[in-house]
Motif scaffolding. Structure first.
Motif, mmCIF file in Angstrom:
data_model
loop_
_atom_site.group_PDB
_atom_site.id
_atom_site.type_symbol
_atom_site.label_atom_id
_atom_site.label_comp_id
_atom_site.label_asym_id
_atom_site.label_seq_id
_atom_site.Cartn_x
_atom_site.Cartn_y
_atom_site.Cartn_z
ATOM 1 N N PHE A 230 0.522 -0.880 0.167
ATOM 2 C CA PHE A 230 -0.125 0.217 -0.083
ATOM 3 C C PHE A 230 1.076 1.595 -0.001
ATOM 4 O O PHE A 230 0.624 2.292 -0.956
ATOM 5 C CB PHE A 230 -1.540 0.043 1.649
ATOM 6 N N TYR A 231 2.195 0.776 0.949
ATOM 7 C CA TYR A 231 2.588 2.639 1.210
ATOM 8 C C TYR A 231 3.603 2.665 -0.353
ATOM 9 O O TYR A 231 3.136 3.914 -1.013
ATOM 10 C CB TYR A 231 3.813 2.251 2.366
ATOM 11 N N GLU A 232 4.142 1.749 -0.724
ATOM 12 C CA GLU A 232 4.826 1.730 -2.113
ATOM 13 C C GLU A 232 3.308 2.278 -3.471
ATOM 14 O O GLU A 232 4.113 3.385 -4.514
ATOM 15 C CB GLU A 232 5.388 0.126 -2.759
ATOM 16 N N ILE A 233 2.601 2.108 -3.204
ATOM 17 C CA ILE A 233 1.460 2.502 -4.085
ATOM 18 C C ILE A 233 0.569 4.145 -4.430
ATOM 19 O O ILE A 233 1.529 4.989 -5.068
ATOM 20 C CB ILE A 233 0.923 1.755 -4.411
ATOM 21 N N TYR A 234 1.034 4.308 -2.834
ATOM 22 C CA TYR A 234 0.740 6.226 -2.366
ATOM 23 C C TYR A 234 2.439 6.700 -3.156
ATOM 24 O O TYR A 234 2.364 7.974 -3.413
ATOM 25 C CB TYR A 234 0.365 5.937 -1.803
ATOM 26 N N LYS A 235 3.556 6.065 -3.114
ATOM 27 C CA LYS A 235 4.800 6.458 -2.997
ATOM 28 C C LYS A 235 5.383 6.744 -4.338
ATOM 29 O O LYS A 235 5.496 7.304 -4.940
ATOM 30 C CB LYS A 235 5.814 5.924 -2.413
ATOM 31 N N TYR A 236 5.397 5.257 -5.232
ATOM 32 C CA TYR A 236 5.647 5.414 -6.213
ATOM 33 C C TYR A 236 4.224 5.003 -7.887
ATOM 34 O O TYR A 236 4.755 5.309 -9.281
ATOM 35 C CB TYR A 236 6.892 4.074 -6.406
ATOM 36 N N LYS A 237 3.189 4.689 -7.335
ATOM 37 C CA LYS A 237 2.426 4.211 -8.084
ATOM 38 C C LYS A 237 0.961 5.614 -8.100
ATOM 39 O O LYS A 237 -0.090 4.697 -8.487
ATOM 40 C CB LYS A 237 2.131 2.758 -7.858
ATOM 41 N N GLN A 238 1.402 6.360 -7.603
ATOM 42 C CA GLN A 238 -0.678 7.336 -7.788
ATOM 43 C C GLN A 238 -1.009 7.517 -8.889
ATOM 44 O O GLN A 238 -2.022 6.827 -8.802
ATOM 45 C CB GLN A 238 0.491 8.705 -6.853
ATOM 46 N N HIS A 239 -0.401 6.800 -10.001
ATOM 47 C CA HIS A 239 -1.008 7.365 -11.006
ATOM 48 C C HIS A 239 -1.861 5.930 -11.629
ATOM 49 O O HIS A 239 -2.848 6.145 -12.156
ATOM 50 C CB HIS A 239 0.071 7.435 -12.554
ATOM 51 N N ARG A 240 -1.507 4.887 -11.001
ATOM 52 C CA ARG A 240 -2.212 3.591 -10.821
ATOM 53 C C ARG A 240 -3.882 3.193 -10.453
ATOM 54 O O ARG A 240 -4.990 2.471 -10.466
ATOM 55 C CB ARG A 240 -1.270 2.497 -10.509
ATOM 56 N N ILE A 241 -4.171 4.336 -9.492
ATOM 57 C CA ILE A 241 -4.525 4.587 -8.596
ATOM 58 C C ILE A 241 -6.221 4.409 -9.333
ATOM 59 O O ILE A 241 -7.264 4.394 -8.772
ATOM 60 C CB ILE A 241 -4.685 5.835 -7.069
ATOM 61 N N SER A 242 -5.967 5.507 -10.135
ATOM 62 C CA SER A 242 -7.879 5.551 -11.194
ATOM 63 C C SER A 242 -7.856 4.626 -11.603
ATOM 64 O O SER A 242 -9.541 4.297 -12.170
ATOM 65 C CB SER A 242 -7.278 6.558 -11.986
ATOM 66 N N GLU A 243 -7.068 2.930 -11.835
ATOM 67 C CA GLU A 243 -7.466 2.169 -12.205
ATOM 68 C C GLU A 243 -7.972 1.121 -11.427
ATOM 69 O O GLU A 243 -8.920 0.135 -11.092
ATOM 70 C CB GLU A 243 -6.422 1.421 -12.546
ATOM 71 N N MET A 244 -7.902 1.215 -9.757
ATOM 72 C CA MET A 244 -8.011 0.619 -8.528
ATOM 73 C C MET A 244 -9.160 1.400 -8.146
ATOM 74 O O MET A 244 -9.993 0.735 -6.910
ATOM 75 C CB MET A 244 -7.566 0.832 -7.444
ATOM 76 N N SER B 97 -13.810 7.120 -8.055
ATOM 77 C CA SER B 97 -13.269 8.241 -7.376
ATOM 78 C C SER B 97 -12.300 8.823 -8.075
ATOM 79 O O SER B 97 -11.938 10.184 -8.051
ATOM 80 C CB SER B 97 -12.919 7.819 -5.642
ATOM 81 N N ILE B 98 -11.338 8.377 -8.468
ATOM 82 C CA ILE B 98 -10.013 9.067 -8.986
ATOM 83 C C ILE B 98 -10.221 8.398 -10.673
ATOM 84 O O ILE B 98 -10.342 7.583 -10.804
ATOM 85 C CB ILE B 98 -9.231 8.208 -8.711
ATOM 86 N N LYS B 99 -10.519 9.950 -11.476
ATOM 87 C CA LYS B 99 -10.670 9.958 -12.063
ATOM 88 C C LYS B 99 -8.992 9.814 -13.321
ATOM 89 O O LYS B 99 -8.405 9.101 -14.125
ATOM 90 C CB LYS B 99 -11.402 11.608 -13.280
ATOM 91 N N ARG B 100 -8.141 10.355 -12.445
ATOM 92 C CA ARG B 100 -6.694 10.601 -13.507
ATOM 93 C C ARG B 100 -5.784 11.497 -11.898
ATOM 94 O O ARG B 100 -6.079 12.115 -11.321
ATOM 95 C CB ARG B 100 -6.618 11.005 -14.595
ATOM 96 N N VAL B 101 -4.949 10.587 -12.123
ATOM 97 C CA VAL B 101 -3.419 11.076 -11.463
ATOM 98 C C VAL B 101 -2.240 11.254 -12.571
ATOM 99 O O VAL B 101 -2.081 10.661 -12.702
ATOM 100 C CB VAL B 101 -3.327 10.305 -10.396
ATOM 101 N N ASP B 102 -1.333 13.155 -12.449
ATOM 102 C CA ASP B 102 -0.763 12.819 -13.524
ATOM 103 C C ASP B 102 0.402 13.485 -12.484
ATOM 104 O O ASP B 102 0.473 13.917 -11.836
ATOM 105 C CB ASP B 102 -0.788 14.310 -14.400
#
Length: 153
Positions: free
Chosen positions: A20-34, A38-43
């Motif tokens: 979970f920590y790694e997702i928020y640190k390095y892969k926030q751009h993938r959260i819109s897929e998860m 709620s989340i449309k896009r993270v750039d």
């Protein structure tokens, strides 16, 4: 007249806390897929994922409306699994003079705890505390958990 506030909420997750920590640190751009509801896009606007000083732009749905927030990574503490973001632009700045978001992950074997902390200063007295935004963050946390548990089976 109190304009400053702090809101803290915790949510237990079954997902590995380090993941979970790694997702928020390095892969926030993938959260819109998860969490597509709620989340449309993270750039990444400037810098690199997971690096202090980098600027990230979130497009999301809050209270039924599309919103945008621009934030800078203010602090990273890998030892404590903690990330701090300072909001520097977007819709939140219409109501808040300052807004900091801290995510802290406690790993405890099979159970893990994610703590969200908002530190903020409102522009006006009649601005509501950000409870619905906190609810959104907790919901996205569960979406990330569910997405990664499903994908790992």
């Amino acid at each position: 007249m109190v304009l400053s506030g702090k809101l803290v909420k915790q949510v237990a997750i079954r997902l590995d806390g380090d993941l979970f920590y790694e997702i928020y640190k390095y892969k926030q751009h993938r959260i819109s897929e998860m969490s597509p509801g709620s989340i449309k896009r993270v750039d990444l606007h400037d810098g690199e994922w997971g690096v202090v000083g980098s600027v990230i732009v979130w497009n999301f749905i809050h209270d039924g409306k599309e919103k945008v927030v621009k934030e800078v990574i203010q602090a990273i503490d890998d030892g404590r699994r903690s990330l701090c973001f300072k909001v520097i632009g977007g819709d939140l700045m219409q109501d808040y003079k300052t807004f900091l978001v801290t995510i802290h992950v406690d790993t405890m074997g099979e159970g893990n705890l994610v703590t969200w902390t908002f530190d903020y200063e409102k522009l006006k007295e009649n601005v509501e505390d950000p409870h619905t935004l906190m609810d959104l963050c907790l919901s996205v946390t569960k979406d990330i958990e569910n997405s990664n548990i499903v994908n790992s089976n």
